[in-house]
Every structure is written in structure tokens, then in C-alpha cells.
Motif scaffolding. Structure first.
Motif, short mmCIF file in Angstrom:
data_model
loop_
_atom_site.label_atom_id
_atom_site.label_comp_id
_atom_site.label_asym_id
_atom_site.label_seq_id
_atom_site.Cartn_x
_atom_site.Cartn_y
_atom_site.Cartn_z
N ASN A 1 0.84 -1.19 0.00
CA ASN A 1 0.00 0.00 0.00
C ASN A 1 0.88 1.25 0.00
OD1 ASN A 1 -1.80 2.10 0.64
ND2 ASN A 1 -3.13 0.71 1.78
N PRO A 2 0.73 2.13 -0.98
CA PRO A 2 1.62 3.30 -1.08
C PRO A 2 1.53 4.26 0.10
CG PRO A 2 -0.21 3.47 -2.65
CD PRO A 2 -0.22 2.08 -2.11
N VAL A 3 0.43 4.20 0.89
CA VAL A 3 0.37 5.09 2.05
C VAL A 3 1.43 4.75 3.08
CG1 VAL A 3 -2.11 5.52 1.77
CG2 VAL A 3 -1.34 3.73 3.33
N LEU A 4 2.03 3.55 2.97
CA LEU A 4 3.08 3.14 3.91
C LEU A 4 4.44 3.69 3.53
CD1 LEU A 4 2.10 -0.60 4.51
CD2 LEU A 4 1.44 1.41 5.84
N ASP A 5 4.57 4.23 2.31
CA ASP A 5 5.85 4.78 1.87
C ASP A 5 6.25 5.93 2.78
OD1 ASP A 5 5.74 2.99 -0.19
OD2 ASP A 5 5.14 4.45 -1.72
N GLY A 6 7.42 5.85 3.33
CA GLY A 6 7.92 6.92 4.19
C GLY A 6 7.35 6.92 5.59
N LEU A 7 6.50 5.97 5.90
CA LEU A 7 5.92 5.90 7.25
C LEU A 7 6.94 5.31 8.21
CD1 LEU A 7 3.35 6.32 8.95
CD2 LEU A 7 2.68 3.99 8.39
N LYS A 8 7.24 6.03 9.27
CA LYS A 8 8.24 5.57 10.23
C LYS A 8 7.61 4.65 11.27
CE LYS A 8 11.09 9.74 9.90
NZ LYS A 8 11.66 10.89 10.65
N PHE B 1 1.68 12.55 21.04
CA PHE B 1 1.86 11.10 20.94
C PHE B 1 2.02 10.67 19.47
CE2 PHE B 1 -0.28 6.72 21.48
CZ PHE B 1 0.92 6.11 21.82
N ALA B 2 3.12 9.98 19.18
CA ALA B 2 3.49 9.66 17.80
C ALA B 2 2.48 8.79 17.08
CB ALA B 2 4.86 8.99 17.77
N MET B 3 1.72 7.97 17.82
CA MET B 3 0.80 7.05 17.17
C MET B 3 -0.36 7.75 16.47
SD MET B 3 2.17 4.15 17.25
CE MET B 3 0.82 3.38 16.36
N TYR B 4 -0.68 8.98 16.85
CA TYR B 4 -1.73 9.71 16.13
C TYR B 4 -1.34 9.86 14.66
CZ TYR B 4 -2.80 11.35 20.92
OH TYR B 4 -3.08 11.43 22.26
N GLU B 5 -0.10 10.26 14.46
CA GLU B 5 0.38 10.46 13.09
C GLU B 5 0.57 9.13 12.36
OE1 GLU B 5 4.05 12.63 10.64
OE2 GLU B 5 3.86 12.89 12.82
N ILE B 6 1.10 8.14 13.05
CA ILE B 6 1.36 6.84 12.41
C ILE B 6 0.06 6.19 11.97
CG2 ILE B 6 2.20 4.50 12.82
CD1 ILE B 6 4.39 5.75 14.60
N TYR B 7 -0.91 6.11 12.87
CA TYR B 7 -2.21 5.55 12.49
C TYR B 7 -2.90 6.41 11.44
CZ TYR B 7 -2.52 1.98 16.22
OH TYR B 7 -2.33 0.88 17.01
N ASN C 1 -0.42 16.00 27.95
CA ASN C 1 0.25 15.67 26.70
C ASN C 1 1.47 14.78 26.89
OD1 ASN C 1 0.88 15.75 23.96
ND2 ASN C 1 1.95 17.69 24.10
N ASN C 2 1.56 13.77 26.08
CA ASN C 2 2.75 12.91 26.01
C ASN C 2 3.40 13.19 24.65
OD1 ASN C 2 4.62 10.81 26.20
ND2 ASN C 2 3.19 9.28 25.46
N PRO C 3 4.69 13.63 24.61
CA PRO C 3 5.72 13.44 25.63
C PRO C 3 6.10 14.68 26.45
CG PRO C 3 6.78 13.88 23.54
CD PRO C 3 5.28 13.96 23.30
N LEU C 4 5.33 15.75 26.43
CA LEU C 4 5.77 16.98 27.08
C LEU C 4 5.25 17.15 28.50
CD1 LEU C 4 5.63 19.50 24.10
CD2 LEU C 4 7.48 17.99 24.83
N SER D 1 15.19 14.40 20.88
CA SER D 1 15.79 15.08 19.74
C SER D 1 14.99 14.88 18.47
CB SER D 1 17.23 14.58 19.53
OG SER D 1 18.02 14.81 20.67
N ALA D 2 14.36 13.72 18.32
CA ALA D 2 13.57 13.44 17.11
C ALA D 2 12.38 14.39 16.98
CB ALA D 2 13.08 12.00 17.14
N TYR D 3 11.98 15.03 18.07
CA TYR D 3 10.88 15.99 18.04
C TYR D 3 11.38 17.41 17.81
CZ TYR D 3 7.90 12.31 20.01
OH TYR D 3 7.20 11.14 20.22
N GLY D 4 12.66 17.54 17.49
CA GLY D 4 13.22 18.87 17.28
C GLY D 4 13.48 19.62 18.58
N MET D 5 13.69 18.88 19.65
CA MET D 5 13.90 19.50 20.95
C MET D 5 15.22 19.02 21.55
SD MET D 5 10.09 19.02 22.58
CE MET D 5 10.48 20.03 24.02
#
Length: 367
Positions: free
Chosen positions: A4-11, A117-123, A164-167, A338-342
Motif C-alpha cells: 500500500n503506497p500510504v506506507l511509503d515513508g511511514l516511520k 503522541f506519535a501514534m496519532y500520526e502513524i495511524y 500531553n505525552n511526551p511533554l 531530539s527526534a521531536y526537534g527538541m
């Protein structure tokens, strides 16, 4: 083979480093490793829950009650809702998946805070939807309003992670309600209350009432979990609370027997021991004061936290990734942001003994 192309670039979601890997990579004895990276309850779970699970283990060959009647009944009683308002998931993140697959699609966008939370974006990306984030890292409702106005009619799902997670920050309940009254009722608003037990204990103005939310806002789905305050991260048991029609729709996406026999029993018994949760809250925030004091003494910032973790922000010249790696080599696992730009780390509030060891080693690394 194509996918499925929606998985391209999905971390992939990066979970906290397991103790077993630290033992293997750095030759540290398992008892000398402390894990302060995944916001687990360092005090474990209620003794009553452990006893109930041990007894229930004799039924491990049987599927769990797929109606999950007793757990739903306990949650309904706890929050003053009906069983029809409750859905159970393998962790609240599974309910996030149900919600997004029910509502999101490639023609819509999903809105969330800048760092959350990263899973919002991943899902969300799995559905092909566009991901929108506010300019501010923390929850700024004016930013959310501006994004809603700019992308009017294009947003299908909105996430509020409170606290909020992770802040670790949280919004006042009253300002959340005022904001929700301005949101298009066709937008599904997911209010993630994974750390609400902590926020409610620390400051009642941050306490969100699921019943009040779903009664006034049929487009709100409230999420909770047994992984944090109840100390059952390994059992993978979470829940969603919403209007009956919404929950009925989400059940169409729920696979059969989606939590285990032991997970089900653990959740049922955990609800019976609120005293255990209260004791965990008291020690958590008492120990958090030690982190705040150390930050002030050493001259760096922290985000005021309403959770069981604290985010430490470092000045230029103190590199978060290097600090986290140095501590890891000493057997102390924390989360590098660091992955969050912090230039920051997230540290779970451990037991008094674990925290003392963290401070001892952190000062050597930091100074």
C-alpha cells in the motif's frame, strides 16, 4: 512485491529501549538497569490484581469473555456512563486505530499539537489522511482555532492529548469545553486521557469528566488506559468512552478477543483498588519535586508536568542525545526527544531509590 503506497515513508514507532537490550549491549546486570523511558508505573500494580491474575492463569487456555461485560460495567460505574458508551482495546492506542479507520480518509486531514503522541500520526498516515500540526509544540487552543479556520471543512479528526505525552502539559477543563463548543460537530475529537489520573490528582482544574464531555459533545471520544496509573502496561488494556452510536461504529472495527483473559481480569480488579492509585499519585508528585529542584539548581528548564514523567530542556552546549546515551551506558534508560526537534529528554518519575541513582549519574554526565 508492492505494498500500500500510504506506507511509503511511514516511520515505525520507536518504543523505549528494553532492559534486555541494555544488558546485552553494555554488559550490565539486569538488576542494575533502571528504565525511566516508557512512563510505566515503577511501583508495579496492586497486590490484589497480581493475586487475581495468578488465579486466572489457570484459565489461560480459554478465550476471554468477548462481551467484556464485567470490565465495561466497572468502567461505566467509575465514570457514571452506560456500558454502551464503552469500548475496550489492547491499550488505548488500539482504540485510536479504530477511531481513525472509522473516520479518517485520503480526502481529509487530521489535526494535532506540534509535539504529541506519535501514534496519532502513524495511524493517521495509514488511512492516507493528511497530517496537520499546530505551530506551537504544546497545546495552544488559539493555534488549533486558527488551523480549523484555515482548513475549514477539510479536517475530519482532531486530537487533544491531555495531559500531553511526551511533554507533560495540560489544559484547564473549562477552556477545553469552551474550545469544543466552537468545533464543527462533524469533526471527531479524540481526547486522550491516558494520564488524567495524574492531572486530576495534582490539579482539579485539569480534570476532565468523560460523562460530561460525551453528554455535551457527541463527537468526542475519550480515551483511558490501565497502563499508567494502574501499573498494567504489560497487560495492554485500554478503553474508549463515547456516545453510544459512535461506540457502536467503533465495535465494527474491533477484532474478537482483542485483549487476553489475564488482561481482562487485571482491568476488572484494578478498578477495585483506587487506594493503590492514590498512593502512587502521592509518591509520584513528591518525587517530581526533586527533579524540579535539581533543574533549578543546575540552571536548565523543565516543563511543568501533570503526568508521571518530566521533560527536561537543556541549554545550548548540553546535547540531549549525548546525555541520554551516556546515561544509557550506565544502565539508566531515559527518552531522548531530539527526534521531536527538541534539545530535551523525558524522564519517567521512578521510585525514590531509582531517582536518587538518576540524579547521582545525571550530575556526573551533565556537569
Amino acid at each position: 512485491m508492492t505494498f500500500n503506497p500510504v506506507l511509503d515513508g511511514l516511520k515505525n514507532y520507536e518504543a523505549g529501549k528494553p532492559i534486555e537490550l541494555v544488558v546485552r549491549d553494555y554488559g550490565i546486570a539486569p538488576q542494575d538497569v533502571i528504565k525511566l523511558a516508557s512512563n510505566e508505573n515503577p511501583r508495579g500494580c496492586s497486590l490484589g490484581v497480581l493475586a487475581a491474575m495468578q488465579q486466572e492463569s489457570t484459565r489461560a487456555h480459554l478465550y476471554p469473555d468477548d462481551s467484556m461485560y464485567e470490565l465495561k460495567d466497572g468502567l461505566a460505574s467509575r465514570f457514571g456512563v452506560k456500558k454502551e458508551n464503552v469500548i475496550i482495546g489492547a491499550g488505548s492506542d488500539q482504540v485510536i486505530g479504530f477511531a481513525l479507520h472509522a473516520k479518517a480518509n485520503p480526502n481529509q486531514a487530521i489535526l494535532m499539537a506540534g509535539v504529541t503522541f506519535a501514534m496519532y500520526e502513524i495511524y493517521g498516515k495509514q488511512t492516507g489522511a493528511t497530517i496537520l500540526k499546530t505551530p506551537s509544540k504544546m497545546h495552544n487552543l488559539e493555534d488549533f482555532k486558527q488551523m480549523l479556520a484555515t482548513h475549514k471543512g477539510a479536517i475530519g479528526v482532531l486530537f487533544l492529548c491531555l495531559p500531553n505525552n511526551p511533554l507533560g502539559e495540560a489544559l484547564d477543563a473549562d477552556e477545553v469545553k469552551l474550545f469544543l463548543r466552537e468545533v464543527d460537530p462533524n469533526i471527531l475529537v479524540v481526547v486522550d486521557g491516558a494520564y488524567q489520573e495524574y492531572a486530576s490528582y495534582k490539579d482539579q482544574t485539569k480534570a476532565l469528566d468523560p460523562r460530561a464531555l460525551i453528554e455535551e459533545f457527541p463527537n468526542v471520544l475519550y480515551l483511558g488506559t490501565f497502563s499508567k496509573a494502574y501499573g498494567l502496561g504489560g497487560m495492554r488494556c485500554g478503553y474508549g468512552i463515547g456516545e453510544a452510536g459512535l461506540i457502536h461504529t467503533l465495535h465494527k472495527l474491533r477484532p474478537p478477543f482483542n485483549i487476553t483473559t489475564l488482561s481482562l481480569k487485571a482491568g476488572i480488579e484494578a478498578l477495585k483498588d483506587e487506594g493503590f492509585v492514590a498512593r502512587c499519585m502521592e509518591e509520584n508528585f513528591s518525587e517530581m519535586k526533586r527533579y524540579e529542584a535539581e533543574a533549578r539548581a543546575l540552571g536548565f528548564d523543565f516543563i511543568e508536568s501533570y503526568t508521571n514523567f518530566i521533560t527536561l530542556e537543556f541549554p545550548e552546549g548540553k546535547i540531549a542525545s549525548k546525555i541520554a546515551q551516556s546515561l544509557l551506558e550506565k544502565g539508566i534508560i531515559i527518552r531522548d526527544l531530539s527526534a521531536y526537534g527538541m534539545n530535551a529528554v523525558r524522564v519517567t518519575i521512578g521510585t525514590p531509590e531509582q531517582n536518587s541513582r538518576f540524579f547521582e549519574n545525571f550530575k556526573r554526565v551533565y556537569c
